[in-house]
Write a protein that holds these residues in place. Structure first.
Motif, PDB file in Angstrom:
ATOM      1  N   LEU A  51      27.743  -1.632  -1.036  1.00  0.00           N
ATOM      2  CA  LEU A  51      27.454  -2.982  -0.868  1.00  0.00           C
ATOM      3  C   LEU A  51      26.601  -3.461   0.185  1.00  0.00           C
ATOM      4  CD1 LEU A  51      31.112  -4.181  -2.249  1.00  0.00           C
ATOM      5  CD2 LEU A  51      29.110  -3.848  -3.677  1.00  0.00           C
ATOM      6  N   GLY A  52      26.222  -2.718   0.721  1.00  0.00           N
ATOM      7  CA  GLY A  52      25.617  -3.381   1.937  1.00  0.00           C
ATOM      8  C   GLY A  52      26.346  -4.120   3.025  1.00  0.00           C
ATOM      9  N   LEU A  53      27.458  -4.013   3.125  1.00  0.00           N
ATOM     10  CA  LEU A  53      28.377  -4.857   4.114  1.00  0.00           C
ATOM     11  C   LEU A  53      28.707  -4.228   5.301  1.00  0.00           C
ATOM     12  CD1 LEU A  53      30.420  -6.836   1.189  1.00  0.00           C
ATOM     13  CD2 LEU A  53      28.240  -7.634   2.450  1.00  0.00           C
ATOM     14  N   GLY A  54      28.931  -2.734   5.306  1.00  0.00           N
ATOM     15  CA  GLY A  54      29.490  -1.902   6.456  1.00  0.00           C
ATOM     16  C   GLY A  54      28.560  -1.759   7.619  1.00  0.00           C
ATOM     17  N   LYS A  55      29.085  -1.124   8.586  1.00  0.00           N
ATOM     18  CA  LYS A  55      28.172  -1.163   9.874  1.00  0.00           C
ATOM     19  C   LYS A  55      27.183  -0.253   9.589  1.00  0.00           C
ATOM     20  CE  LYS A  55      28.638  -0.283  14.730  1.00  0.00           C
ATOM     21  NZ  LYS A  55      29.665   0.571  15.796  1.00  0.00           N
ATOM     22  N   ASN A  56      27.379   0.669   8.781  1.00  0.00           N
ATOM     23  CA  ASN A  56      26.059   1.464   8.876  1.00  0.00           C
ATOM     24  C   ASN A  56      25.518   1.493   7.475  1.00  0.00           C
ATOM     25  OD1 ASN A  56      25.956   2.547  11.430  1.00  0.00           O
ATOM     26  ND2 ASN A  56      27.887   3.967  11.111  1.00  0.00           N
ATOM     27  N   SER A  57      25.676   0.393   6.736  1.00  0.00           N
ATOM     28  CA  SER A  57      25.131   0.375   5.243  1.00  0.00           C
ATOM     29  C   SER A  57      24.064   0.356   5.067  1.00  0.00           C
ATOM     30  CB  SER A  57      26.327  -0.563   4.483  1.00  0.00           C
ATOM     31  OG  SER A  57      25.928  -1.924   5.063  1.00  0.00           O
ATOM     32  N   ARG A  58      22.985  -0.037   6.172  1.00  0.00           N
ATOM     33  CA  ARG A  58      21.762  -0.454   6.147  1.00  0.00           C
ATOM     34  C   ARG A  58      21.021   0.282   7.232  1.00  0.00           C
ATOM     35  NH1 ARG A  58      19.989  -5.600   3.568  1.00  0.00           N
ATOM     36  NH2 ARG A  58      21.792  -6.466   2.498  1.00  0.00           N
ATOM     37  N   THR A  59      20.142   1.041   6.648  1.00  0.00           N
ATOM     38  CA  THR A  59      19.554   2.158   7.574  1.00  0.00           C
ATOM     39  C   THR A  59      17.929   1.951   7.137  1.00  0.00           C
ATOM     40  OG1 THR A  59      19.691   4.000   6.135  1.00  0.00           O
ATOM     41  CG2 THR A  59      21.367   3.563   7.685  1.00  0.00           C
ATOM     42  N   GLU A  60      17.195   2.405   8.095  1.00  0.00           N
ATOM     43  CA  GLU A  60      15.687   2.129   7.879  1.00  0.00           C
ATOM     44  C   GLU A  60      15.189   3.648   8.032  1.00  0.00           C
ATOM     45  OE1 GLU A  60      12.522   1.435  11.216  1.00  0.00           O
ATOM     46  OE2 GLU A  60      13.062  -0.612  10.978  1.00  0.00           O
ATOM     47  N   ILE A  61      14.311   3.835   6.691  1.00  0.00           N
ATOM     48  CA  ILE A  61      13.729   4.959   6.530  1.00  0.00           C
ATOM     49  C   ILE A  61      12.420   5.042   6.233  1.00  0.00           C
ATOM     50  CG2 ILE A  61      16.199   5.657   5.019  1.00  0.00           C
ATOM     51  CD1 ILE A  61      14.478   5.117   2.519  1.00  0.00           C
ATOM     52  N   PHE A  62      11.920   6.142   6.317  1.00  0.00           N
ATOM     53  CA  PHE A  62      10.414   6.434   6.082  1.00  0.00           C
ATOM     54  C   PHE A  62      10.149   6.578   4.564  1.00  0.00           C
ATOM     55  CE2 PHE A  62       6.837   9.144   5.879  1.00  0.00           C
ATOM     56  CZ  PHE A  62       5.897   8.598   6.539  1.00  0.00           C
ATOM     57  N   VAL A  63       9.261   5.664   4.121  1.00  0.00           N
ATOM     58  CA  VAL A  63       8.754   5.782   2.799  1.00  0.00           C
ATOM     59  C   VAL A  63       7.217   5.981   2.596  1.00  0.00           C
ATOM     60  CG1 VAL A  63      10.687   4.304   2.105  1.00  0.00           C
ATOM     61  CG2 VAL A  63       8.623   3.182   2.836  1.00  0.00           C
ATOM     62  N   GLY A  64       6.619   6.292   3.647  1.00  0.00           N
ATOM     63  CA  GLY A  64       5.201   6.514   3.417  1.00  0.00           C
ATOM     64  C   GLY A  64       4.266   5.490   3.086  1.00  0.00           C
ATOM     65  N   LEU A  65       3.467   5.611   2.069  1.00  0.00           N
ATOM     66  CA  LEU A  65       2.490   4.564   1.474  1.00  0.00           C
ATOM     67  C   LEU A  65       3.098   3.828   0.372  1.00  0.00           C
ATOM     68  CD1 LEU A  65      -0.723   6.868   1.610  1.00  0.00           C
ATOM     69  CD2 LEU A  65       0.317   5.371   3.228  1.00  0.00           C
ATOM     70  N   ASP A  66       4.803   4.081   0.191  1.00  0.00           N
ATOM     71  CA  ASP A  66       5.148   3.333  -1.099  1.00  0.00           C
ATOM     72  C   ASP A  66       4.961   1.811  -1.062  1.00  0.00           C
ATOM     73  OD1 ASP A  66       6.001   5.594  -1.948  1.00  0.00           O
ATOM     74  OD2 ASP A  66       8.027   5.582  -1.447  1.00  0.00           O
ATOM     75  N   ASN A  67       4.937   1.252   0.496  1.00  0.00           N
ATOM     76  CA  ASN A  67       4.816  -0.259   0.596  1.00  0.00           C
ATOM     77  C   ASN A  67       3.527  -0.434   0.213  1.00  0.00           C
ATOM     78  OD1 ASN A  67       7.465  -0.808   1.234  1.00  0.00           O
ATOM     79  ND2 ASN A  67       7.132  -0.204   3.270  1.00  0.00           N
ATOM     80  N   TYR A  68       2.522   0.190   0.582  1.00  0.00           N
ATOM     81  CA  TYR A  68       1.018   0.087   0.318  1.00  0.00           C
ATOM     82  C   TYR A  68       0.662   0.031  -1.311  1.00  0.00           C
ATOM     83  CZ  TYR A  68       0.189   0.429   5.249  1.00  0.00           C
ATOM     84  OH  TYR A  68       0.065   0.311   6.540  1.00  0.00           O
ATOM     85  N   SER A  69       1.208   1.063  -1.796  1.00  0.00           N
ATOM     86  CA  SER A  69       1.385   0.965  -3.384  1.00  0.00           C
ATOM     87  C   SER A  69       1.602  -0.218  -4.041  1.00  0.00           C
ATOM     88  CB  SER A  69       2.116   2.315  -3.743  1.00  0.00           C
ATOM     89  OG  SER A  69       2.005   2.364  -5.223  1.00  0.00           O
ATOM     90  N   ALA A  70       3.063  -0.622  -3.505  1.00  0.00           N
ATOM     91  CA  ALA A  70       3.549  -1.739  -4.050  1.00  0.00           C
ATOM     92  C   ALA A  70       2.605  -3.106  -3.777  1.00  0.00           C
ATOM     93  CB  ALA A  70       4.887  -2.064  -3.625  1.00  0.00           C
ATOM     94  N   ALA A  71       2.136  -3.335  -2.760  1.00  0.00           N
ATOM     95  CA  ALA A  71       1.379  -4.382  -2.348  1.00  0.00           C
ATOM     96  C   ALA A  71       0.012  -4.418  -3.177  1.00  0.00           C
ATOM     97  CB  ALA A  71       0.770  -4.127  -0.619  1.00  0.00           C
ATOM     98  N   ILE A  72      -0.676  -3.213  -3.263  1.00  0.00           N
ATOM     99  CA  ILE A  72      -1.869  -3.086  -4.007  1.00  0.00           C
ATOM    100  C   ILE A  72      -1.743  -3.330  -5.464  1.00  0.00           C
ATOM    101  CG2 ILE A  72      -3.655  -1.603  -4.741  1.00  0.00           C
ATOM    102  CD1 ILE A  72      -3.375  -0.167  -2.002  1.00  0.00           C
ATOM    103  N   THR A  73      -0.470  -3.058  -6.257  1.00  0.00           N
ATOM    104  CA  THR A  73      -0.372  -3.139  -7.480  1.00  0.00           C
ATOM    105  C   THR A  73       0.273  -4.825  -7.805  1.00  0.00           C
ATOM    106  OG1 THR A  73       1.806  -2.171  -7.333  1.00  0.00           O
ATOM    107  CG2 THR A  73      -0.278  -1.145  -8.108  1.00  0.00           C
ATOM    108  N   ASP A  74       0.571  -5.561  -6.666  1.00  0.00           N
ATOM    109  CA  ASP A  74       1.233  -6.815  -6.866  1.00  0.00           C
ATOM    110  C   ASP A  74       0.259  -7.775  -7.261  1.00  0.00           C
ATOM    111  OD1 ASP A  74       2.654  -8.917  -6.534  1.00  0.00           O
ATOM    112  OD2 ASP A  74       3.396  -8.697  -4.582  1.00  0.00           O
ATOM    113  N   GLY A  75       0.741  -8.329  -8.521  1.00  0.00           N
ATOM    114  CA  GLY A  75      -0.105  -9.191  -9.341  1.00  0.00           C
ATOM    115  C   GLY A  75      -0.297 -10.685  -8.521  1.00  0.00           C
ATOM    116  N   GLU A  76       0.666 -11.116  -7.807  1.00  0.00           N
ATOM    117  CA  GLU A  76       0.853 -12.362  -7.014  1.00  0.00           C
ATOM    118  C   GLU A  76      -0.218 -12.391  -5.768  1.00  0.00           C
ATOM    119  OE1 GLU A  76       4.766 -12.824  -5.569  1.00  0.00           O
ATOM    120  OE2 GLU A  76       5.042 -14.286  -7.300  1.00  0.00           O
TER     121      GLU A  76
END
Length: 300
Positions: A51-76
């Motif tokens: 549920l994202g409520l615990g102490k270690n429930s949110r962690t930062e991970i490496f996703v490569g170019l996924d964010n760039y792919s989402a940005a380039i295909t974002d219609g807004e």
């Protein structure tokens, strides 16, 4: 004696770097480091476990170019680019055209009150962008605007809001560009114009055949600066947005970055989108320079 001279030469050679050190430190802290950190964030994402409520429930991970792919295909994002393209074409044509016209008029041999005219044209540039946008925003409001009483147009409506924002940018930017062009003109020896007048050339012929060709590098410089400023448009739509419902929170690409980072809290997508915007800005700016480099720098 020779050793003393060599030591003095070394000391003198280090002086320029000593003067450059403050600027280099500031550039590193406030430009280079943020850019590197933005690039780092753009390659990562928050992973939520459970549920994202615990102490270690949110962690930062490496996703490569996924964010760039989402940005380039974002219609807004691309819808924002289309709006900025129309806005930019309008601003660049009117602003640089007026700046060139005022520079030529102020450099004319028959101009009167030149000092007062220079200050009057330049003065709007001294007004902060937020203050200028608020000033014009209240003039655009139907209940307050004297313009509405003369012209039956909703200046904050869907069909006119882009022109209203462009007017704010033109009002504030003409003075700076005029000053750059005018300064360039004042550096030209007056003997060029006197020789042209002796040959029978009028003021219009002198402007078209002598002044504008001489000003071409300065015109190109102001155009590049204006392209970059137009791509980064943020103040005008953000300030006018509370006054109308025709400006969305993603009206421009930078407004989308702001919304993603500080409204929805997605710093990683915002970082990737900002780098995409920076890359497009570089491509457009250097692309324009490459097209006109023959006139700007005398290169083939």
């Amino acid at each position: 004696m020779t050793r003393r001279r060599s030591g003095g030469a070394r000391g003198a050679g280090a002086v320029p770097y000593l003067f450059l050190a403050p600027a280099m430190v500031l550039f590193t802290l406030f430009m280079a480091v943020p850019i590197v950190y933005t690039a780092y964030l753009s390659l990562r994402r928050t992973k939520v476990s459970g549920l994202g409520l615990g102490k270690n429930s949110r962690t930062e991970i490496f996703v490569g170019l996924d964010n760039y792919s989402a940005a380039i295909t974002d219609g807004e994002l691309w819808a924002g680019w289309l709006r900025v393209l129309g806005y930019g074409l309008l601003v660049l044509a009117v602003m640089l055209g007026l700046a060139l016209l005022f520079a030529l008029l102020l450099d004319s041999a028959h101009v009167r009150l030149a000092r007062f005219s220079r200050i009057a044209v330049f003065l709007p540039y001294a007004v902060p962008g937020v203050a200028a946008s608020l000033l014009w925003g209240f003039l655009y409001l139907p209940s307050l605007s004297p313009i509405r009483q003369v012209l039956d147009i909703d200046l904050l409506g869907t069909g006119a809001v882009t022109f209203s924002m462009a007017n704010v940018a033109v009002w504030g930017g003409v003075g700076f560009n005029m000053l750059v062009l005018y300064t360039n003109l004042r550096a030209v020896p007056r003997t060029y114009y006197e020789a042209a007048r002796i040959d029978g050339a009028g003021e219009i012929q002198i402007a078209l055949r002598i002044k504008i060709p001489i000003m071409m590098p300065a015109i190109i410089l102001t155009t590049v600066f204006s392209i970059i400023a137009t791509i980064q448009v943020f103040t005008e739509p953000t300030t006018l947005r509370p006054l109308t419902n025709t400006i969305s929170s993603t009206w421009s690409p930078l407004m989308k970055v702001y919304r993603d980072a500080f409204v929805t809290g997605d710093l990683y997508s915002a970082a990737a989108t900002s780098i995409v915007i920076a890359a497009i800005s570089l491509v457009l700016s250097f692309g324009f320079l490459r097209v006109v480099r023959n006139r700007a720098f005398g290169e083939g």
